[in-house]
Design a protein around this motif. Sequence first.
Motif, short mmCIF file in Angstrom:
data_model
loop_
_atom_site.label_atom_id
_atom_site.label_comp_id
_atom_site.label_asym_id
_atom_site.label_seq_id
_atom_site.Cartn_x
_atom_site.Cartn_y
_atom_site.Cartn_z
N SER A 10 0.88 -6.51 10.39
CA SER A 10 -0.24 -5.85 10.85
C SER A 10 -0.69 -4.60 10.00
CB SER A 10 -0.23 -5.37 12.31
OG SER A 10 0.65 -4.17 12.16
N LEU A 11 0.16 -4.16 9.20
CA LEU A 11 -0.07 -3.10 7.96
C LEU A 11 -0.56 -3.75 6.86
CD1 LEU A 11 3.01 -0.87 8.59
CD2 LEU A 11 0.84 -0.27 9.05
N ALA A 12 -0.19 -4.87 6.56
CA ALA A 12 -0.40 -5.74 5.27
C ALA A 12 -1.59 -6.54 5.40
CB ALA A 12 0.71 -6.35 4.77
N SER A 13 -2.01 -7.10 6.65
CA SER A 13 -3.09 -8.04 6.64
C SER A 13 -4.56 -7.50 6.21
CB SER A 13 -3.28 -8.70 8.33
OG SER A 13 -3.41 -7.65 9.30
N MET A 68 -1.40 -5.47 -4.15
CA MET A 68 -1.19 -6.51 -3.28
C MET A 68 0.41 -7.44 -3.71
SD MET A 68 -3.04 -6.90 -0.62
CE MET A 68 -2.86 -4.99 -0.72
N ASP A 69 0.62 -7.52 -4.83
CA ASP A 69 1.79 -7.96 -5.36
C ASP A 69 2.85 -6.96 -5.16
OD1 ASP A 69 3.53 -9.96 -6.87
OD2 ASP A 69 3.54 -8.04 -8.41
N GLU A 70 2.76 -5.78 -5.35
CA GLU A 70 3.67 -4.75 -5.03
C GLU A 70 4.24 -4.66 -3.87
OE1 GLU A 70 6.38 -1.80 -5.91
OE2 GLU A 70 5.40 -2.91 -7.26
N TYR A 71 3.36 -4.58 -2.72
CA TYR A 71 3.51 -4.56 -1.38
C TYR A 71 4.07 -5.88 -0.83
CZ TYR A 71 1.64 0.22 -0.87
OH TYR A 71 1.54 1.70 -1.09
N GLN A 79 9.81 -2.08 5.36
CA GLN A 79 8.87 -1.77 6.41
C GLN A 79 8.19 -0.33 5.83
OE1 GLN A 79 9.83 -1.67 10.48
NE2 GLN A 79 8.32 -0.23 10.91
N VAL A 80 9.16 0.52 5.30
CA VAL A 80 9.07 1.80 4.87
C VAL A 80 8.27 1.76 3.67
CG1 VAL A 80 10.34 3.71 3.83
CG2 VAL A 80 11.41 2.47 5.58
N ALA A 81 8.12 0.69 2.87
CA ALA A 81 7.20 0.57 1.60
C ALA A 81 5.98 0.40 2.55
CB ALA A 81 7.55 -0.42 0.82
N LEU A 82 5.68 -0.19 3.42
CA LEU A 82 4.38 -0.66 3.83
C LEU A 82 3.69 0.36 4.47
CD1 LEU A 82 5.03 -4.37 5.46
CD2 LEU A 82 3.53 -3.65 3.42
N GLU A 83 4.58 1.30 4.83
CA GLU A 83 4.09 2.46 5.79
C GLU A 83 3.79 3.56 4.88
OE1 GLU A 83 7.08 3.31 8.53
OE2 GLU A 83 6.53 1.86 9.95
N TRP A 87 2.32 5.86 -5.94
CA TRP A 87 1.12 6.63 -6.61
C TRP A 87 0.25 5.95 -7.23
CZ3 TRP A 87 0.28 4.79 -11.70
CH2 TRP A 87 0.82 3.91 -12.06
N PHE A 88 0.30 4.53 -7.21
CA PHE A 88 -0.97 3.89 -7.72
C PHE A 88 -1.93 3.47 -6.66
CE2 PHE A 88 1.04 -0.24 -6.40
CZ PHE A 88 2.43 0.12 -6.71
N VAL A 89 -1.52 3.73 -5.41
CA VAL A 89 -2.49 3.52 -4.26
C VAL A 89 -3.19 4.65 -3.85
CG1 VAL A 89 -2.45 2.70 -1.81
CG2 VAL A 89 -0.97 1.56 -3.59
N VAL A 90 -2.90 5.89 -4.14
CA VAL A 90 -3.27 6.94 -3.71
C VAL A 90 -4.64 7.45 -4.24
CG1 VAL A 90 -3.11 9.44 -3.20
CG2 VAL A 90 -1.00 7.93 -2.85
#
Length: 90
Positions: A10-13, A68-71, A79-83, A87-90
């Motif tokens: 649900s977090l990544a979709s 998307m490749d990173e996540y 799950q912690v990385a998805l939540e 630095w490159f997403v912010v």
Amino acid sequence: MSSESSLAMSLASGPFIGTSIGLFLYGAICLQAFFYFQTYVHDRTTLKIIVCLILFETIHAALSMWVMDEYLVAQYGNQVALEGATWFVV
């Protein structure tokens, strides 16, 4: 399916669907630019430069694919990385 994997899905979709739609639109931009350069060969140089500037969308498409490749690949099942944001997403 466990609750952790359903939470990860649900977090990544949302970002995955957004990136997919964005890449589809990027393909349409590239196709339009290709047809422009094939059809309007004798246009002014300034118009051609403006069309080339629009193609800077390539940077956005590449960064979206990188995120998307990173996540979804490098941090698969984390799950912690998805939540959190890196630095490159912010």
